[in-house]
Scaffold this active site. Sequence first.
Site, PDB file in Angstrom:
ATOM      1  N   SER A 189      -4.291   2.039   4.131  1.00 12.54           N
ATOM      2  CA  SER A 189      -2.838   1.654   4.001  1.00 12.54           C
ATOM      3  C   SER A 189      -1.996   2.013   5.271  1.00 12.54           C
ATOM      4  O   SER A 189      -0.993   2.023   5.072  1.00 12.54           O
ATOM      5  CB  SER A 189      -2.355   2.680   2.774  1.00 12.54           C
ATOM      6  OG  SER A 189      -3.392   2.493   1.956  1.00 12.54           O
ATOM      7  N   ARG A 190      -2.689   1.899   6.233  1.00 18.68           N
ATOM      8  CA  ARG A 190      -2.064   2.004   7.623  1.00 18.68           C
ATOM      9  C   ARG A 190      -1.385   3.348   7.899  1.00 18.68           C
ATOM     10  O   ARG A 190      -0.447   3.533   8.880  1.00 18.68           O
ATOM     11  CB  ARG A 190      -0.746   0.721   7.715  1.00 18.68           C
ATOM     12  CG  ARG A 190      -1.391  -0.739   7.753  1.00 18.68           C
ATOM     13  CD  ARG A 190      -2.127  -0.850   8.887  1.00 18.68           C
ATOM     14  NE  ARG A 190      -2.806  -2.175   8.816  1.00 18.68           N
ATOM     15  CZ  ARG A 190      -3.735  -2.782   8.541  1.00 18.68           C
ATOM     16  NH1 ARG A 190      -4.821  -2.085   8.241  1.00 18.68           N
ATOM     17  NH2 ARG A 190      -4.257  -4.079   8.886  1.00 18.68           N
TER      18      ARG A 190
END
Length: 211
Positions: A189-190
Amino acid sequence: MKLHTIRTEYKYAELTENNIEKNPLKQFDYWLNDAISAKVNEPTAMSAVTVGVDGFPDSRIVLLKDYNENGFTFFTSYNSNKGKAIAKNPAVGLHFFWPELERQIRILGFAEKTSGKISDWYFSSRPVLSQIAAFVSDQSSKIPSRGFLQSQFENVKTEMGSKNLKRPENWGGYLIKPVKFEFWQGRESRLHDRILYENKNGSWIISRLAP
Ligand SMILES: Cc1cc2nc3c(=O)[nH]c(=O)nc-3n(C[C@H](O)[C@H](O)[C@H](O)COP(=O)(O)O)c2cc1C
């Protein structure tokens, strides 16, 4: 191809304050060895970033040939664009990206020329044809054609046979003495991990950066 649909989730590993080394060189050593073990293509390739004589940042790939507590060494022509940039401003960035491991390392430091002895040692370890190439290439200068380069190469090859060449004086190493490292590990999710090491009065201070 819709570029915005290309998306990789990074799940390979994590980098936490508990699993990092206090000394960034040791951490670098682990990660480079991981890259070599994972058989990534050209694990020692790094982007060497300089501040050009025209004030623009400039970068190109070079190969790391040695590293130790003094710094990171690559070899090149001192007359090249990067050589001219470093002569004016020795601040250099080194940047590794190993996509298979979802990792990047950024290093900032100051460059100095390696000793003639070290440059001689590495030059003489290169294959003879690479020595000839370094001898005939006035790196980064404009040349009339490929044929021009090739004929210079063939002439020196015929003259030298299989004899080793003496290192040209304008060819040698740079040692980059690091003052800052950032280790980046891709996460889901970065929410990536970024660990910064800054040298303050000889000690390495560790911080975490927002992704
Ligand atoms: C994989 C790879 C490795 C390279 N290794 C070196 C190197 O170790 N030394 C070097 O001078 N150029 C190397 N080059 C060429 C440089 O990227 C660059 O073209 C050259 O050094 C001239 O750069 P400059 O005009 O900015 O000085 C390499 C290029 C690639 C793609």
